[in-house]
Write a protein that holds these residues in place. Structure first.
Motif, PDB file in Angstrom:
ATOM      1  N   THR A 122     -71.327 -54.366 -10.804  1.00 39.62           N
ATOM      2  CA  THR A 122     -70.675 -54.877  -9.586  1.00 39.62           C
ATOM      3  C   THR A 122     -71.468 -54.573  -8.318  1.00 39.62           C
ATOM      4  OG1 THR A 122     -69.383 -52.835  -9.349  1.00 39.62           O
ATOM      5  CG2 THR A 122     -68.378 -54.646 -10.612  1.00 39.62           C
ATOM      6  N   GLY A 123     -72.468 -53.702  -8.436  1.00 40.75           N
ATOM      7  CA  GLY A 123     -73.260 -53.343  -7.263  1.00 40.75           C
ATOM      8  C   GLY A 123     -72.616 -52.276  -6.408  1.00 40.75           C
ATOM      9  N   ALA A 124     -71.568 -51.614  -6.920  1.00 42.99           N
ATOM     10  CA  ALA A 124     -70.866 -50.587  -6.128  1.00 42.99           C
ATOM     11  C   ALA A 124     -71.802 -49.454  -5.730  1.00 42.99           C
ATOM     12  CB  ALA A 124     -69.684 -50.036  -6.931  1.00 42.99           C
ATOM     13  N   LEU A 125     -72.763 -49.144  -6.602  1.00 34.72           N
ATOM     14  CA  LEU A 125     -73.684 -48.036  -6.320  1.00 34.72           C
ATOM     15  C   LEU A 125     -74.554 -48.318  -5.095  1.00 34.72           C
ATOM     16  CD1 LEU A 125     -74.868 -47.205  -9.961  1.00 34.72           C
ATOM     17  CD2 LEU A 125     -73.237 -45.919  -8.581  1.00 34.72           C
ATOM     18  N   THR A 126     -74.866 -49.604  -4.872  1.00 38.87           N
ATOM     19  CA  THR A 126     -75.741 -49.951  -3.740  1.00 38.87           C
ATOM     20  C   THR A 126     -75.047 -49.743  -2.398  1.00 38.87           C
ATOM     21  OG1 THR A 126     -75.059 -52.284  -3.785  1.00 38.87           O
ATOM     22  CG2 THR A 126     -76.931 -51.661  -5.158  1.00 38.87           C
ATOM     23  N   TYR A 127     -73.711 -49.689  -2.393  1.00 38.02           N
ATOM     24  CA  TYR A 127     -72.961 -49.482  -1.157  1.00 38.02           C
ATOM     25  C   TYR A 127     -72.665 -48.009  -0.895  1.00 38.02           C
ATOM     26  CZ  TYR A 127     -72.208 -54.496  -1.786  1.00 38.02           C
ATOM     27  OH  TYR A 127     -72.393 -55.848  -1.981  1.00 38.02           O
ATOM     28  N   MET A 128     -73.034 -47.149  -1.847  1.00 40.04           N
ATOM     29  CA  MET A 128     -72.825 -45.711  -1.680  1.00 40.04           C
ATOM     30  C   MET A 128     -74.032 -45.084  -0.989  1.00 40.04           C
ATOM     31  SD  MET A 128     -71.337 -44.546  -5.396  1.00 40.04           S
ATOM     32  CE  MET A 128     -69.856 -45.285  -6.113  1.00 40.04           C
ATOM     33  N   PRO A 129     -73.848 -43.921  -0.370  1.00 37.52           N
ATOM     34  CA  PRO A 129     -75.006 -43.181   0.142  1.00 37.52           C
ATOM     35  C   PRO A 129     -75.961 -42.873  -1.011  1.00 37.52           C
ATOM     36  CG  PRO A 129     -72.967 -42.278   1.024  1.00 37.52           C
ATOM     37  CD  PRO A 129     -72.573 -43.271  -0.018  1.00 37.52           C
ATOM     38  N   TYR A 130     -77.252 -42.848  -0.715  1.00 34.80           N
ATOM     39  CA  TYR A 130     -78.258 -42.659  -1.763  1.00 34.80           C
ATOM     40  C   TYR A 130     -78.015 -41.378  -2.561  1.00 34.80           C
ATOM     41  CZ  TYR A 130     -82.817 -41.871  -3.938  1.00 34.80           C
ATOM     42  OH  TYR A 130     -83.824 -41.624  -4.841  1.00 34.80           O
ATOM     43  N   GLU A 131     -77.708 -40.270  -1.873  1.00 35.00           N
ATOM     44  CA  GLU A 131     -77.507 -38.991  -2.539  1.00 35.00           C
ATOM     45  C   GLU A 131     -76.327 -39.049  -3.511  1.00 35.00           C
ATOM     46  OE1 GLU A 131     -77.822 -39.429   0.651  1.00 35.00           O
ATOM     47  OE2 GLU A 131     -79.757 -38.491   1.106  1.00 35.00           O
ATOM     48  N   GLU A 132     -75.277 -39.777  -3.124  1.00 31.09           N
ATOM     49  CA  GLU A 132     -74.103 -39.883  -3.990  1.00 31.09           C
ATOM     50  C   GLU A 132     -74.425 -40.682  -5.245  1.00 31.09           C
ATOM     51  OE1 GLU A 132     -69.407 -41.330  -3.857  1.00 31.09           O
ATOM     52  OE2 GLU A 132     -70.771 -41.827  -2.210  1.00 31.09           O
ATOM     53  N   ALA A 133     -75.114 -41.799  -5.075  1.00 23.23           N
ATOM     54  CA  ALA A 133     -75.494 -42.629  -6.222  1.00 23.23           C
ATOM     55  C   ALA A 133     -76.406 -41.853  -7.162  1.00 23.23           C
ATOM     56  CB  ALA A 133     -76.186 -43.904  -5.749  1.00 23.23           C
TER      57      ALA A 133
END
Length: 225
Positions: A122-133
């Motif tokens: 779904t691309g949810a990771l791309t909307y998270m802060p880099y460190e969180e992903a």
């Protein structure tokens, strides 16, 4: 988004500028609304992803804790097999050793990754802060490493079954040749199992640290017998 021509003829520069201003304002409002809708969608997507990922990691954490206890028992059983076969090689007539049990069981542990795959799709990771992903990626990487290591144990189990078929191991008294062949396979099995126990400990500790909002373990060790 549609932009329509004026319904009435434009008279002079003033009318033209007024019409241009109207279009510009309309476009800005439309873009602003579209941006707000998109931002809301992204926020909702990330919120749902975080909830499902946490729930999945929590479930896997429970599975890993149970698996670790079983793996340590299996590790002791393999170590006992090696001890028995080693003594048998030294003294094939030792009846107490010949009557000892040889255990060759292994239980597969399944871990969930549906939420992780969905977050990627779904691309949810791309909307998270880099460190969180990256933190999520680290957790699931450790889990995958554990699953991959399990495959080696399955292969060890298959190799031992091959030894049993080839040498008729387990039917009647155990000869030196049978003990030697089985001992070699159990030696490899024990090494892989030790690495698997270490992988399970790292995975369990990483899951626990994530759920507590902490960094994962930096160093862990497990001594081979």
């Amino acid at each position: 988004m549609d932009v329509h021509a004026p319904h009435e003829p434009i008279h002079g520069v003033k009318d033209f500028l007024l019409h241009l201003l109207t279009i510009t304002v309309g476009l800005l409002i439309a873009v602003g609304i579209e941006g707000c809708v998109e931002l809301h969608r992204e926020h909702k997507l990330v919120k749902e992803a975080r909830a499902t990922l946490r729930e999945e990691i929590q479930s896997n954490s429970k599975s890993m804790n149970g698996a670790l206890a079983n793996l340590e028992k299996e590790d002791k059983a393999i170590a006992n097999n090696i001890d028995v076969l080693t003594k048998l090689l030294r003294d094939p007539k030792d009846k107490q050793v010949k009557d000892a049990d040889i255990a060759a069981d292994f239980s597969i542990v399944g871990l969930k990754d549906t939420a992780w795959k969905t977050a990627q799709t779904t691309g949810a990771l791309t909307y998270m802060p880099y460190e969180e992903a990256q933190r999520y990626a680290s957790v699931y990487h450790e889990q995958q490493s554990f699953l991959d290591m399990q495959d080696k144990i399955l292969d060890d189990e298959a190799q031992f079954v091959g030894v049993m078929r080839k040498t008729d191991f387990g039917h009647g008294g155990v000869t030196k040749e049978q003990a030697s062949a089985a001992l070699e396979r159990f030696g490899v099995w024990q090494a892989h199992l030790s690495y698997l126990v270490l992988s399970a400990k790292v995975t369990a500790a990483d899951d626990k640290a994530f759920l507590e909002g902490k960094e994962g373990p930096q160093h862990m060790r497990y001594d081979l017998h």
